[in-house]
Design a protein around this motif. Structure first.
Motif, PDB file in Angstrom:
ATOM      1  N   ALA A 132       0.862  -1.114   0.024  1.00 39.64           N
ATOM      2  CA  ALA A 132      -0.024  -0.017   0.001  1.00 39.64           C
ATOM      3  C   ALA A 132       1.053   1.354  -0.015  1.00 39.64           C
ATOM      4  O   ALA A 132       1.950   1.340   0.688  1.00 39.64           O
ATOM      5  N   ILE A 133       0.389   2.331  -0.544  1.00 34.55           N
ATOM      6  CA  ILE A 133       1.149   3.449  -0.793  1.00 34.55           C
ATOM      7  C   ILE A 133       0.134   4.447  -0.453  1.00 34.55           C
ATOM      8  O   ILE A 133      -0.731   4.591  -1.037  1.00 34.55           O
ATOM      9  N   SER A 134       0.504   5.453   0.523  1.00 38.23           N
ATOM     10  CA  SER A 134      -0.260   6.673   0.927  1.00 38.23           C
ATOM     11  C   SER A 134       0.364   7.783   0.796  1.00 38.23           C
ATOM     12  O   SER A 134       1.726   7.938   1.118  1.00 38.23           O
ATOM     13  N   SER A 135      -0.253   9.058   0.608  1.00 39.45           N
ATOM     14  CA  SER A 135       0.583  10.223   0.491  1.00 39.45           C
ATOM     15  C   SER A 135      -0.319  11.068   1.457  1.00 39.45           C
ATOM     16  O   SER A 135      -1.682  11.368   1.467  1.00 39.45           O
ATOM     17  N   ASN A 136       0.511  11.943   2.288  1.00 37.62           N
ATOM     18  CA  ASN A 136      -0.275  13.010   2.927  1.00 37.62           C
ATOM     19  C   ASN A 136       0.839  14.246   3.069  1.00 37.62           C
ATOM     20  O   ASN A 136       1.987  14.287   3.600  1.00 37.62           O
ATOM     21  N   ASN A 137       0.331  15.497   2.635  1.00 40.40           N
ATOM     22  CA  ASN A 137       1.182  16.699   2.873  1.00 40.40           C
ATOM     23  C   ASN A 137       2.391  16.543   1.955  1.00 40.40           C
ATOM     24  O   ASN A 137       3.553  16.946   2.796  1.00 40.40           O
ATOM     25  N   GLY A 138       2.534  16.007   0.847  1.00 40.39           N
ATOM     26  CA  GLY A 138       3.825  15.874   0.197  1.00 40.39           C
ATOM     27  C   GLY A 138       4.756  14.692   0.667  1.00 40.39           C
ATOM     28  O   GLY A 138       5.803  14.567   0.147  1.00 40.39           O
ATOM     29  N   GLN A 139       4.528  14.094   1.685  1.00 36.50           N
ATOM     30  CA  GLN A 139       5.113  12.673   2.179  1.00 36.50           C
ATOM     31  C   GLN A 139       4.649  11.531   1.878  1.00 36.50           C
ATOM     32  O   GLN A 139       3.079  11.481   2.253  1.00 36.50           O
ATOM     33  N   THR A 140       5.211  10.582   1.468  1.00 34.60           N
ATOM     34  CA  THR A 140       4.786   9.333   1.107  1.00 34.60           C
ATOM     35  C   THR A 140       5.016   8.117   2.000  1.00 34.60           C
ATOM     36  O   THR A 140       6.063   8.239   2.734  1.00 34.60           O
ATOM     37  N   ARG A 141       4.368   7.139   2.108  1.00 37.82           N
ATOM     38  CA  ARG A 141       4.462   6.272   3.184  1.00 37.82           C
ATOM     39  C   ARG A 141       4.230   4.912   2.278  1.00 37.82           C
ATOM     40  O   ARG A 141       3.165   4.880   1.564  1.00 37.82           O
ATOM     41  N   TYR A 142       5.225   3.858   2.353  1.00 43.15           N
ATOM     42  CA  TYR A 142       4.892   2.510   1.899  1.00 43.15           C
ATOM     43  C   TYR A 142       4.792   1.691   2.949  1.00 43.15           C
ATOM     44  O   TYR A 142       5.544   1.544   4.164  1.00 43.15           O
ATOM     45  N   ARG A 143       3.822   0.888   2.908  1.00 45.00           N
ATOM     46  CA  ARG A 143       3.362  -0.130   3.721  1.00 45.00           C
ATOM     47  C   ARG A 143       3.335  -1.477   3.070  1.00 45.00           C
ATOM     48  O   ARG A 143       3.040  -1.803   2.145  1.00 45.00           O
ATOM     49  N   TYR A 144       4.120  -2.404   3.985  1.00 42.48           N
ATOM     50  CA  TYR A 144       4.479  -3.704   3.495  1.00 42.48           C
ATOM     51  C   TYR A 144       3.473  -4.648   4.581  1.00 42.48           C
ATOM     52  O   TYR A 144       3.500  -4.548   5.728  1.00 42.48           O
ATOM     53  N   SER A 145       3.045  -5.594   3.774  1.00 45.32           N
ATOM     54  CA  SER A 145       2.425  -6.756   4.565  1.00 45.32           C
ATOM     55  C   SER A 145       3.069  -7.338   5.713  1.00 45.32           C
ATOM     56  O   SER A 145       4.126  -7.367   5.531  1.00 45.32           O
ATOM     57  N   PRO A 146       2.411  -7.991   6.785  1.00 43.70           N
ATOM     58  CA  PRO A 146       3.216  -8.638   7.915  1.00 43.70           C
ATOM     59  C   PRO A 146       3.783  -9.600   7.334  1.00 43.70           C
ATOM     60  O   PRO A 146       3.347 -10.580   6.745  1.00 43.70           O
ATOM     61  N   GLN A 147       4.900  -9.749   7.927  1.00 41.49           N
ATOM     62  CA  GLN A 147       5.840 -10.833   7.843  1.00 41.49           C
ATOM     63  C   GLN A 147       6.332 -11.252   9.202  1.00 41.49           C
ATOM     64  O   GLN A 147       6.779 -10.558  10.047  1.00 41.49           O
ATOM     65  N   LYS A 148       5.755 -12.428   9.430  1.00 45.32           N
ATOM     66  CA  LYS A 148       6.237 -13.227  10.890  1.00 45.32           C
ATOM     67  C   LYS A 148       5.498 -12.173  11.848  1.00 45.32           C
ATOM     68  O   LYS A 148       5.965 -11.759  12.994  1.00 45.32           O
ATOM     69  N   GLY A 149       4.124 -11.729  11.586  1.00 45.88           N
ATOM     70  CA  GLY A 149       3.458 -10.807  12.694  1.00 45.88           C
ATOM     71  C   GLY A 149       3.806  -9.541  12.775  1.00 45.88           C
ATOM     72  O   GLY A 149       3.120  -8.935  13.624  1.00 45.88           O
ATOM     73  N   ARG A 150       4.430  -9.070  12.045  1.00 42.35           N
ATOM     74  CA  ARG A 150       4.770  -7.535  11.808  1.00 42.35           C
ATOM     75  C   ARG A 150       4.777  -6.904  10.743  1.00 42.35           C
ATOM     76  O   ARG A 150       5.261  -7.268   9.679  1.00 42.35           O
ATOM     77  N   SER A 151       4.011  -5.699  10.785  1.00 44.26           N
ATOM     78  CA  SER A 151       4.036  -5.105   9.372  1.00 44.26           C
ATOM     79  C   SER A 151       5.138  -4.120   9.496  1.00 44.26           C
ATOM     80  O   SER A 151       5.897  -3.581  10.498  1.00 44.26           O
TER      81      SER A 151
END
Length: 166
Positions: A132-151
Motif C-alpha cells: 500500500a502507498i499513501s501520501s499526506n502533505n507531500g510525504q509518502t508512506r510505503y506499507r508492507y504486509s505483515p511478515q512473521k506478525g510484524r507490518s
C-alpha cells in the motif's frame, strides 16, 4: 598494377589515422594547488602549456605507467603533513544529501534494511513493491504486509528520501 595502386591507397588511408591530441593549461596557484583546464589560468597563477595525447583504445602497444619521482612523493607527503584535504568537484548527488556511501547503500539493500538517506528505488530494491502507498502533505508512506506478525512501513519526505522507519 591497378590493384597494387588501389591497395597502396587503402593502406595510406588506414595509416593516416587522426591523432587525438589536445593542449591544456597547467595552472599553479600561490598555495601550490595544481589545476588543469582548457580555458586558461587566472592572472595570479603560473601557467604552463601541456600537450595531452589520448590515443584510442587498442591503437598501439600498451605503455607501462611511469614510477613517481622522489620529488613528487615528497610533495605528496608535504600535502599530507599539512592536513590538506582533497576536494572532489562534480560529485554525484543522490538527491538525499549523500547521507549513505555507495557501500553502505548496497549493504542495506542486500540485508533488506531501511536507513535514512535511502531513495524510493533503494527501498523497492531491498523490500520489493509495497502493498500500500499513501501520501499526506507531500510525504509518502510505503506499507508492507505483515511478515512473521510484524507490518513494516517506510516514510519518505517530499524529495523521496527515507525520513523515518516504523
Amino acid at each position: 598494377m591497378r590493384t597494387l595502386l588501389s591497395g597502396a591507397t587503402l593502406c595510406a588511408l588506414l595509416l593516416a589515422n587522426p591523432t587525438h591530441a589536445a593542449s591544456v593549461y597547467r595552472c599553479v596557484d600561490e598555495a601550490g594547488d595544481v589545476t588543469f583546464t582548457r580555458q586558461g589560468c587566472a592572472p595570479s597563477q603560473t601557467t604552463q602549456m601541456q600537450n595531452a595525447f589520448n590515443p584510442t583504445p587498442s591503437s598501439g602497444k600498451a605503455t607501462r605507467m611511469a614510477e613517481p619521482s622522489s620529488q613528487q612523493t615528497k610533495r605528496q607527503r608535504k600535502h599530507a603533513d599539512t592536513g590538506a584535504t582533497l576536494t572532489v568537484v562534480g560529485e554525484q548527488d543522490d538527491g538525499c544529501g549523500n547521507l549513505l556511501t555507495q557501500q553502505a547503500r548496497r549493504k542495506a539493500i542486500v540485508e533488506q534494511q531501511v536507513r535514512a538517506g535511502m531513495t524510493r528505488a533503494d527501498i523497492e530494491s531491498a523490500l520489493g513493491r509495497p502493498d500500500a502507498i499513501s501520501s499526506n502533505n507531500g510525504q509518502t508512506r510505503y506499507r508492507y504486509s505483515p511478515q512473521k506478525g510484524r507490518s513494516r512501513s517506510v516514510s519518505f519526505d517530499e524529495n523521496g528520501c527515507v525520513r523515518a522507519k516504523n
